[in-house]
Design an enzyme around this catalytic site. Structure first.
Site, PDB file in Angstrom:
ATOM      1  CG  HIS A   1      10.063   1.636   0.587  1.00  0.00           C
ATOM      2  ND1 HIS A   1       9.354   0.719   1.315  1.00  0.00           N
ATOM      3  CD2 HIS A   1      11.299   1.112   0.423  1.00  0.00           C
ATOM      4  CE1 HIS A   1      10.134  -0.311   1.596  1.00  0.00           C
ATOM      5  NE2 HIS A   1      11.314  -0.095   1.065  1.00  0.00           N
TER       6      HIS A   1
ATOM      7  CB  ILE B   1      -0.937   0.023   1.225  1.00  0.00           C
ATOM      8  CG1 ILE B   1      -1.863  -1.200   1.202  1.00  0.00           C
ATOM      9  CG2 ILE B   1      -1.757   1.318   1.250  1.00  0.00           C
ATOM     10  CD1 ILE B   1      -2.753  -1.332   2.423  1.00  0.00           C
TER      11      ILE B   1
END
Ligand SMILES: Nc1c(NC[C@H](O)[C@H](O)[C@H](O)CO)[nH]c(=O)[nH]c1=O
Ligand SMILES: CC(=O)[C@@H](O)COP(=O)(O)O
Length: 168
Positions: free
Chosen positions: A98, A92
């Protein structure tokens, strides 16, 4: 076509081989465990509804989606008789890039496993912008990607078995 407008749990059951002879591996990420457990349950239930034997199903957990690659590689090395592996994860998006690196890394790594290993590795990793998208795709309004992955896994295990007819 996007998932929206399609249901991940809908498929032609008549077009799915019987899974009774297949040995099935699942590697499950512990990140967003509520989501990954729902994905696992969708896959497990689909396996069972198509004749799989519970004793022929093996599950390993890994810390996060990036570790799915190594987990699947070691599972394939540890069991000679596996017919297919599903990797299950939920990534998510957060505040930084990242997300991009994890998603691309896992995608590339699993693709490489499908080149290197003698068994197929099915990609059941949600890569969502928010938690609601994950909920919607792990048993919510858009169905369960785990179900979709299990059907793909059964079909790929059958393809692998059929291929041995031509070249044992
Ligand atoms: N942010 C999420 C992660 N991040 C962790 C990585 O997957 C990995 O475990 C870490 O970088 C150490 O190697 N993982 C998810 O599965 N989902 C996320 O949302
Ligand atoms: C996919 C991730 O690693 C991400 O959830 C991490 O969040 P952040 O980018 O805010 O550090």
């Amino acid at each position: 076509m996007a998932t929206a407008g399609n249901n991940l749990s809908e498929y032609d059951a008549e077009n799915v081989p019987n899974a009774k002879t297949f040995k099935l591996g699942l590697v499950v990420s512990e990140w967003n465990a509520d989501i990954t457990q729902n994905l696992f349950q969708g896959a497990f239930d689909a396996f069972m509804s198509h004749g799989a034997i519970k004793e022929n199903i093996v599950r390993w957990n890994v810390p996060g989606s990036f570790e799915l690659i190594y987990g699947a590689k070691k599972m394939a090395e540890s069991f000679d008789m596996l017919d297919v592996i599903i990797v299950i994860g939920s990534v998510i998006e957060g505040e930084t890039k990242h997300f991009d690196f994890v998603c691309q890394g896992v995608s590339n790594g699993v693709a490489q496993l499908n080149v290197e290993l003698d068994i197929p590795v099915v990609f059941c990793v949600l890569t969502d912008q928010n938690k609601q998208q994950s909920i919607d795709r792990s048993g919510g309004k858009h169905g369960n990607k785990g179900t979709e992955a299990a059907i793909a896994a059964i079909k790929m295990a059958q393809l692998r078995q059929d291929a041995k007819f031509y070249k044992p």
